[in-house]
Design an enzyme around this catalytic site. Structure first.
Site: not given
Ligand SMILES: [Zn+2]
Length: 407
Positions: A77, A79, A139, A172, A195, A377
């Site tokens: 992904h 984003d 990520d 995602e 991922d 994150h």
């Molecule tokens: Zn991810």
């Protein structure tokens, strides 16, 4: 170009998605990466497109003699999470990392062994981190970079392969990565999302998930005249929350034990709302959790009057395990490819979901593979050059094994 060099380029492009948007992509800026990725795929000899929902698709035709092999898809992904700054990322490359605590630039934040006990295992590797004021964006730009590097090497080294499909998806991180995923158009027989965490991670088991909203309707009168009349919605809500098993929360469970998670509580005498997410690897046990809610609602209503408490339960995603067990070779192939590269596969059930779980349900069996990254994150996100190289080697081993199969 090595995978990490691509990563360093991609993370400079701000691609955070947004929680509150109705449309896909949730932010136009995701096109800022999607479009150049589409161009890059074309430059590598693929047919490629980016659609109005920001899905980049590409297809690398089979080399002569491998046309009968199945088509494998690799998915990542574009984003990054909206909850932590992802703009102006200044990646730092630390060669010969010592495996110990590492201050992240001038931010005052420190990447510590206490918080990330695997760090000593990364000693002597080249570590990539942010300056601590933003996330890194590994990520999942690491996944994108690894897939792109695989494609480049297949081409440059003239490696025989079957048809390979790729899809880079938007949104995602806000749970909408598969909302407009066109499985038929991609035309793959099975796939892998890239991922996950540690290189060698092969995830084929995730939670079954539901969300529940409990609403309580109270009855408000002056407290001085409330005897036998007042129904305090906030108190009833608290009673409801306390009636759920205290040893089945995220903080008191692990492994394959599911939980009830109170994510939000608000209310007053008049009305109150409790929001929960329910999780369990076992579909039957998730149903039991839903039944517990219905039972509690019934007993509250018996005590406080019909209609006082209502619950609305909504299914979210399902464990891919039951579906992926119909095509176990997809998992075995990844495990064997990982071992072949000298990496010990890690196949633990994850306590969350993956886009691959939804794709598996949509007919594209799709375990999730590690990217080599950690601490996603937030400001502590990190990845190693060597880990990324290992993932590219694992992808090569998958492509080779698939090219030797017949549909
Ligand atoms: Zn991810």
């Amino acid at each position: 170009m090595r995978a990490y060099e691509r990563l360093l380029n991609y993370v400079k492009i701000h691609t955070a998605s947004a929680d509150d948007a109705e449309c896909v992509p949730s932010t136009e800026r995701q096109f800022d990466l999607a479009r150049p990725l589409c161009d890059e795929l074309k430059a590598l000899g693929l047919t490629a497109e980016v659609d109005e929902h920001c899905y980049v698709r590409g297809w690398l035709p089979a080399t002569p003699g491998r046309e009968d092999a199945p088509c494998v898809a690799f998915i990542a992904h574009v984003d990054t999470v909206p909850d932590f700054p992802g703009e102006g990322v200044k990646p730092r490359v630390i060669e010969n990392y010592d495996g110990g605590d590492l201050p992240l630039g001038e931010s005052g934040r420190v990447l510590t062994v206490k918080a990330f006990p695997h760090l000593p295992k990364l000693a002597r590797r080249t570590l990539i981190v942010s300056d601590g004021t933003t996330l890194l964006g590994a990520d999942d730009k690491a996944g994108v970079a690894e897939v792109m590097t695989l494609l480049e090497e297949l081409n440059e080294k003239k490696i025989p392969h079957g048809k390979v499909a790729v899809c880079f998806t938007p949104d995602e991180e806000v749970g909408r990565g598969t909302a407009f995923f066109d499985v038929l158009r991609l035309g793959a027989d099975f796939g892998y999302t890239i991922d996950g965490g540690f290189e060698g991670e092969v995830v084929c088991e995730n939670f079954n998930a539901a969300a529940a909203t409990v609403s309580v309707e109270g009855f408000n009168v002056h407290p001085g005249e409330a005897t036998g009349i007042m129904k305090n919605a906030a108190l009833i809500a608290a009673e409801f929350a306390a009636a759920l098993p205290a040893d089945e929360t995220p903080a008191t469970t692990g492994g394959r034990k599911g939980f009830y998670h109170l994510t939000d509580l608000s209310g007053n005498v008049e009305t109150a709302t409790l929001r929960y997410i329910l999780r369990d690897h076992d579909a039957g046990k998730l149903e039991e959790k839903k039944a517990t809610f219905e039972r509690l609602v019934a007993s509250c209503n018996e005590k406080y009057g019909a209609g006082t408490v209502k619950v609305e339960i909504r299914d979210q995603y399902r464990n891919m395990k039951e579906k992926i067990d119909e095509t176990p070779f997809v998992v075995d192939l990844a495990l064997e490819a990982t071992r072949e590269c000298g990496v010990t596969p890690i196949c633990d059930p994850i306590r969350g979901g993956t886009d691959g779980a939804t794709l598996t349900r949509m007919g594209l069996p799709c375990p999730n593979l590690g990217t080599g990254g950690f601490g996603f994150h937030g400001p502590y996100e990190h990845i190693t050059v060597e880990g990324m190289d290992a993932v590219v080697r694992i992808l090569h081993a998958i492509v080779r094994r698939v090219s030797e199969m017949k549909k």
